[in-house]
Structures are given as C-alpha cells and as structure tokens.
Design an enzyme around this catalytic site. Structure first.
Site, mmCIF file in Angstrom:
data_model
loop_
_atom_site.group_PDB
_atom_site.id
_atom_site.type_symbol
_atom_site.label_atom_id
_atom_site.label_comp_id
_atom_site.label_asym_id
_atom_site.label_seq_id
_atom_site.Cartn_x
_atom_site.Cartn_y
_atom_site.Cartn_z
ATOM 1 N N ASP A 20 -8.108 23.892 -1.204
ATOM 2 C CA ASP A 20 -8.259 23.918 -2.644
ATOM 3 C C ASP A 20 -6.877 24.218 -3.231
ATOM 4 O O ASP A 20 -5.993 24.695 -2.520
ATOM 5 C CB ASP A 20 -9.265 25.016 -3.019
ATOM 6 C CG ASP A 20 -9.310 25.284 -4.501
ATOM 7 O OD1 ASP A 20 -9.550 24.332 -5.271
ATOM 8 O OD2 ASP A 20 -9.098 26.447 -4.896
ATOM 9 N N ASP A 22 -5.984 25.607 -7.073
ATOM 10 C CA ASP A 22 -5.904 26.798 -7.926
ATOM 11 C C ASP A 22 -6.562 28.007 -7.276
ATOM 12 O O ASP A 22 -7.741 27.965 -6.905
ATOM 13 C CB ASP A 22 -6.567 26.524 -9.277
ATOM 14 C CG ASP A 22 -5.793 25.528 -10.115
ATOM 15 O OD1 ASP A 22 -4.590 25.747 -10.320
ATOM 16 O OD2 ASP A 22 -6.381 24.519 -10.542
#
Length: 211
Positions: A20, A22
């Site tokens: 991922d 953020d």
C-alpha cells in the site's frame, strides 16, 4: 517488535511484495487529514469522520458514503474536488520509517515489488516522488474498476510482476487493504497494530527479516 509465528509464516517463500502507499510506504497523514478537513468544511460534513472513513479507501468511495443524497454527477465533482486538495499538498510527505532500507534489501535479494494504492495516478506519483520512491510497478484507481477492499488491485499487481498472488506478501496499514490482500489469496503484513500473518511496528521490522 515484530509479532511472528514462525510455524505459519516463512519469509523465504515470498516471491514478491505488494505495498500500500499512504501510511505504509509514504507518510502522508498530515496532508490527507488537511485535505479531508478542508473538503468537509466545503461540503458541510464532519471532517474527522470523513478522514477516518477514508483511511485506505478510494476518495470516491468515501464521498459516496458521506454524500448519498447527491446525484452521481455531483458526487463525481465532489470527488474531484477532494483530490484537487491533495495534489499539491506535499510539504511534509516523506518515506515511512524503514521504507528506504526495506526497498534496498528487496532489490539486493532480487525480490520484485509493487505499489497498490487507493490514490489516482497523479496523486500517487506526486507522493512517491516527494518521498523519494520510484515504484517499478504502480497500480492506482485509474487502472482498476473496483478499489479496496476488492482484491482487483493486488491481483493486477501480481499479474504485472508475473508472480502467483499466493506467493506475494501484501503490506498494509488499513483493514480494507488487508481484506483486499486476503481476498487476493496473498499473505499479509500489518502495520498500526492490525492483524496479519505478520504484525509490524515499522517497515524496518520487515527489512530485518530479509537479513
């Protein structure tokens, strides 16, 4: 500390790592919070609720949940406005602790990696650049039909890397992302106290496992 059950997780079987962005590779918490607070003030909704609801999910999904009374065209405009607030807010965006070390070790070990994010391509490239990270493979909301918790993004990244999803490790800091990784058939490494096959305090923990 890394919380590992050696009996059910073997790092040597990981053929690719899917990150991922953020909160995982990139520390953008401040920018994300500011954008949602500003947007919420414009649209008359609770800013903190919006920020918490948005964690790990595409902006459009959160906008639809917060503004269900609006027609689709107006929701599209509201989603575009939310992203607009994020594009140029990069002043305090940086790599998360351990990220640079981990990426160097993956490269040395010849383990391919990708970024799968709920951001669009423009925002993802801007934040990764601000953090000094160049992703060899990047999958954004522009590349898929369904965002997290749907597994499409992680399945797409595994396909682009030429690795079976079952041989991938998904690294996430949000429950919707972990759900997407599990649905893709991958193993998971979780940050922020969440549960995965590995529980990590920072990415430095994962770097240490690579030796």
């Amino acid at each position: 500390m890394t919380d590992i059950d050696p009996g059910r997780f073997d790092m040597t079987t990981v053929r690719a790592v899917l990150f991922d962005m953020d909160g995982t590779l990139v520390d953008s918490d401040g920018a994300v919070l500011r954008s949602w607070l500003s947007w919420a003030a414009e649209y008359g909704v609770d800013g903190q609720e919006a920020y918490e609801m948005a964690h790990g999910s595409p902006s459009a999904t959160t906008v639809r949940k917060l503004l269900p009374h609006l027609d689709e065209a107006t929701q599209v405009v509201a989603s575009a406005r939310q992203l607009e607030l994020q594009y140029d807010d990069l002043s305090d965006v940086s790599a998360t602790p351990g990220a640079a070390e981990l990426l160097v070790r993956l490269t040395r070990r010849g383990i391919p990696w990708a970024v799968v994010t709920s951001a669009d391509t423009r925002l993802a490239k801007a934040r990764l650049s601000a953090a000094g990270i160049v992703a060899p493979v990047l999958v954004t909301t522009d590349d898929i039909a369904a965002g997290k918790p749907d597994p499409e993004g992680y399945l797409r990244a595994a396909e682009l890397l030429g690795v079976d999803p079952a041989d991938c490790l998904v690294v996430e800091d949000a429950e919707v992302g972990l759900a997407a990784g599990r649905a893709a058939g991958a193993r998971t490494a979780a940050l922020r106290g969440l549960d995965g096959d590995l529980r990590l305090e920072t990415l430095a923990d994962l770097a240490a496992l690579l030796g």
